[in-house]
Design a protein around this motif. Structure first.
Motif, PDB file in Angstrom:
ATOM      1  N   UNK A 164       0.851  -1.204   0.000  1.00 43.94           N
ATOM      2  CA  UNK A 164       0.000   0.000   0.000  1.00 43.94           C
ATOM      3  C   UNK A 164       0.883   1.250   0.000  1.00 43.94           C
ATOM      4  N   UNK A 165       1.950   1.223   0.795  1.00 43.35           N
ATOM      5  CA  UNK A 165       2.914   2.327   0.857  1.00 43.35           C
ATOM      6  C   UNK A 165       3.526   2.613  -0.512  1.00 43.35           C
ATOM      7  N   UNK A 166       3.852   1.531  -1.250  1.00 48.86           N
ATOM      8  CA  UNK A 166       4.476   1.726  -2.569  1.00 48.86           C
ATOM      9  C   UNK A 166       3.480   2.279  -3.578  1.00 48.86           C
ATOM     10  N   UNK A 167       2.221   1.858  -3.476  1.00 49.17           N
ATOM     11  CA  UNK A 167       1.187   2.425  -4.362  1.00 49.17           C
ATOM     12  C   UNK A 167       1.039   3.919  -4.052  1.00 49.17           C
ATOM     13  N   UNK A 168       0.983   4.235  -2.748  1.00 46.04           N
ATOM     14  CA  UNK A 168       0.871   5.635  -2.327  1.00 46.04           C
ATOM     15  C   UNK A 168       2.069   6.452  -2.828  1.00 46.04           C
ATOM     16  N   UNK A 171       2.095   7.385  -6.564  1.00 46.76           N
ATOM     17  CA  UNK A 171       1.245   8.517  -6.950  1.00 46.76           C
ATOM     18  C   UNK A 171       1.683   9.825  -6.291  1.00 46.76           C
ATOM     19  N   UNK A 172       2.140   9.746  -5.043  1.00 48.91           N
ATOM     20  CA  UNK A 172       2.485  10.970  -4.305  1.00 48.91           C
ATOM     21  C   UNK A 172       3.873  11.503  -4.656  1.00 48.91           C
ATOM     22  N   UNK A 173       4.842  10.587  -4.892  1.00 47.39           N
ATOM     23  CA  UNK A 173       6.231  11.019  -5.072  1.00 47.39           C
ATOM     24  C   UNK A 173       6.845  10.560  -6.398  1.00 47.39           C
ATOM     25  N   UNK A 174       6.119   9.726  -7.124  1.00 47.19           N
ATOM     26  CA  UNK A 174       6.691   9.150  -8.331  1.00 47.19           C
ATOM     27  C   UNK A 174       7.737   8.089  -8.025  1.00 47.19           C
ATOM     28  N   UNK A 175       7.755   7.636  -6.765  1.00 44.06           N
ATOM     29  CA  UNK A 175       8.719   6.611  -6.344  1.00 44.06           C
ATOM     30  C   UNK A 175       8.251   5.240  -6.810  1.00 44.06           C
ATOM     31  N   UNK A 176       9.144   4.498  -7.452  1.00 42.84           N
ATOM     32  CA  UNK A 176       8.782   3.153  -7.887  1.00 42.84           C
ATOM     33  C   UNK A 176      10.031   2.289  -7.940  1.00 42.84           C
ATOM     34  N   UNK A 177      10.067   1.266  -7.098  1.00 43.27           N
ATOM     35  CA  UNK A 177      11.211   0.351  -7.043  1.00 43.27           C
ATOM     36  C   UNK A 177      10.724  -1.041  -7.430  1.00 43.27           C
ATOM     37  N   UNK A 178      10.928  -1.396  -8.684  1.00 42.96           N
ATOM     38  CA  UNK A 178      10.396  -2.646  -9.221  1.00 42.96           C
ATOM     39  C   UNK A 178      10.863  -3.872  -8.427  1.00 42.96           C
ATOM     40  N   UNK A 179      12.150  -3.888  -8.044  1.00 42.28           N
ATOM     41  CA  UNK A 179      12.694  -5.041  -7.314  1.00 42.28           C
ATOM     42  C   UNK A 179      11.969  -5.228  -5.985  1.00 42.28           C
ATOM     43  N   UNK A 180      11.825  -4.137  -5.237  1.00 47.41           N
ATOM     44  CA  UNK A 180      11.156  -4.220  -3.938  1.00 47.41           C
ATOM     45  C   UNK A 180       9.683  -4.597  -4.104  1.00 47.41           C
ATOM     46  N   UNK A 181       9.041  -4.044  -5.122  1.00 48.88           N
ATOM     47  CA  UNK A 181       7.614  -4.298  -5.319  1.00 48.88           C
ATOM     48  C   UNK A 181       7.361  -5.763  -5.699  1.00 48.88           C
ATOM     49  N   UNK A 182       8.103  -6.278  -6.666  1.00 48.23           N
ATOM     50  CA  UNK A 182       7.894  -7.668  -7.093  1.00 48.23           C
ATOM     51  C   UNK A 182       8.172  -8.615  -5.921  1.00 48.23           C
ATOM     52  N   UNK A 183       9.292  -8.392  -5.226  1.00 44.72           N
ATOM     53  CA  UNK A 183       9.621  -9.246  -4.072  1.00 44.72           C
ATOM     54  C   UNK A 183       8.546  -9.114  -2.991  1.00 44.72           C
ATOM     55  N   UNK A 184       8.040  -7.906  -2.803  1.00 41.54           N
ATOM     56  CA  UNK A 184       6.991  -7.676  -1.791  1.00 41.54           C
ATOM     57  C   UNK A 184       5.697  -8.382  -2.141  1.00 41.54           C
TER      58      UNK A 184
END
Lengths: 212, 10
Positions: A164-168, A171-184
């Motif tokens: 949920x934090x990464x989705x937020x 949208x809020x900061x343009x932050x996107x870490x594919x490695x962390x998201x897929x592993x998460x």
């Protein structure tokens, strides 16, 4: 910092404290996988090497130090202080089947081919599967104490809240870490079966016991 | 997507 991230971190903190209290109060580590805890110690040690290279915040540093300190204390309780209660026969997951592929993947798929970054990536991948020895142990013994279930629920919720934090943050900061998201996502999926049992059994006052 | 060190999450 946003509400999802804070709740995730608090859930992670709660999981660790629940586990320590369970062991300390019952003077027993029965039903707890020492192998999963060793994997978590590897995860924290590898990821938080950046304590020496970059300062994020007092909060960040304190949490890292607490996580590292408590996981090694947990291992001490399992393999030394309460060794007599440790059920090593049922803690038979072969961790080399996780470490080797995860290590290889960290070399191949990372944000930057630099030592600290590869070690960070390794820790992210390893964390996603580190709970498997614990889940394997429960499937072998066919049951989990209620307190162990609370521990697993808090630990699983932590990464789900990070999603949920990464989705937020996207949208809020343009932050996107594919490695962390897929592993998460992988990490959270591994808990789904357990979440189902937790909601249908533990929340109704029953303990988890699997059909033989 | 994503960047290398430093990472600001736990």
């Amino acid at each position: 910092m946003n509400i999802f991230r804070l709740c995730g971190d608090m859930s992670h903190l709660a999981a660790i404290i629940i586990l320590l209290l369970k062991m300390w109060k019952t003077r027993s580590v029965a039903g707890i996988s020492g192998k999963s805890q060793i994997l978590f110690a590897t995860v924290f040690t590898a990821r938080y090497l950046d304590l020496f290279t970059s300062f994020i915040s007092i909060y960040n540093t304190c949490m890292k130090v607490f996580f590292i300190g408590t996981v090694y204390f947990t291992i001490y309780l399992i393999y030394m202080k309460f060794k007599a209660t440790y059920d090593s026969n049922h803690d038979s997951f072969r961790v080399e089947f996780l470490i080797v592929p995860v290590g290889g993947l960290a070399f191949l798929v990372n944000h930057e081919f630099a030592p600290l970054e590869i070690i960070w990536t390794f820790s992210i991948y390893l964390e996603s599967v580190a709970i498997l020895p614990q889940l394997f142990m429960i499937s072998k013994t066919g049951e989990a104490e209620t307190i162990t279930s609370h521990y697993l629920f808090a630990l699983g919720s932590y990464r789900a809240l990070y999603l949920c934090n990464w989705i937020y943050r996207y949208y809020a900061e343009g932050f996107f870490d594919l490695i962390a998201v897929v592993a998460g996502v992988v990490q959270t999926i591994l808990y789904c079966d357990f979440f189902y049992l937790y909601i249908t059994k533990v929340m109704k006052g029953k303990k988890i016991s699997l059909p033989a | 997507g994503g960047t290398a060190q430093p990472h600001d999450e736990l």
